[in-house]
Write a protein that holds these residues in place. Structure first.
Motif: not given
Length: 277
Positions: A147-149, A156-161, A182-183
């Motif tokens: 869920l985006n919210s 945060l807008s980025t994943d671990l990478d 991760y995305e």
């Protein structure tokens, strides 16, 4: 955050302790897998002397071990005075006979109990280990299932990478966050097989394939890969088959899983009589 390949007597991945306090803690986009505990809490051992709520959003709990057991929700998480509120998370053992397990686990909606299809899963009995890869493989049910919210609330807008978190990973037109750390970026397997009577080595650019030893590697979607074959002394490389043909370097674009066979044969030797005059 990734919690993987850890071993402990209790709380293989993480111990959460709250004393002289009431309230809640929030855990978002964390991947737990391959952890092992001798007694309880393969992923998390949580305890409190008050009433504590552990809010779990967009997380993955999969393939952790406690007290010799894997595959159950209690093998993943243990609770002493802590209630888990699970929302939009992948939780192994969360459903039995089509029903939510209940008890110390509250179903906040959007939860699933399916194999996340990690690129390189970890076997809990091998812990402690640094092996494994908890990035999501193609077709993972965790893709676009968060869920985006929840993630937006972390700031945060980025994943671990460092990749953007909000992508349309399943092609439905909606840019939804994936569960876990991760995305999914889309990876495909390249499998190299050697055939023939001889032997040789196949390597790749970018690095990954080094066959003899490593004959299977995953590459990010649309990566250009070049395979090189080198025969040993007295042998010949006689060509590629399957995804490549011919004798030149094998050049591939990883837009799907691919198989390549490299053939090596013994070189022919010919003895001719010599006549002296």
């Amino acid at each position: 955050v990734v919690m993987s390949g850890n071993a402990a007597s209790t709380g293989g991945g993480l111990v959460v302790s709250v004393y002289n306090s009431e309230g809640s803690a929030v855990m978002t986009n964390v991947s737990f897998s391959g952890n092992s505990a001798v007694y309880y809490g393969g992923a998390i051992e949580a305890e409190a002397d008050g009433e504590c709520l552990l809010v779990v959003n967009n997380n993955i709990f999969w393939n952790t071990r406690a007290d010799g057991v894997t595959g159950t929700i209690d093998a993943n998480n243990n609770s002493f005075g802590v209630v888990y509120s699970l929302t939009h998370s992948l939780v192994e053992g969360a459903y039995t006979g089509g029903s939510w397990v209940g008890g110390d686990y509250q179903d906040g909606g959007g939860n699933i109990d399916q194999d996340p299809l990690f690129l390189d899963p970890i076997s809990p009995p091998s812990a402690p280990t640094t092996t494994g890869n908890l990035r999501l493989g193609n077709g993972s049910p965790a893709i676009d299932a968060g869920l985006n919210s929840h993630t937006e609330n972390t700031g945060l807008s980025t994943d671990l990478d460092g990749e953007a978190r909000f992508k349309d990973g399943d092609g439905d037109g909606d840019a939804d966050v994936d569960m876990g750390a991760y995305e999914a970026k889309g990876y495909y397997d390249l499998i190299v097989t050697k055939s023939g009577d001889g032997s040789g080595t196949v390597t790749s650019t970018p690095a990954g394939i080094d066959c003899g030893v490593t004959c299977i590697e995953y590459f990010k979607k649309d990566t250009a890969v070049t395979l090189m074959a080198e025969s040993e002394e007295g042998l010949l490389f006689t060509g590629w088959s399957e995804a490549c043909k011919g004798l030149d370097e094998c050049k591939l674009t990883m837009d799907t899983d691919k198989n390549v066979t490299a053939a090596f044969e013994e070189a022919c030797s010919v003895s001719l009589p010599v006549m002296m005059r």
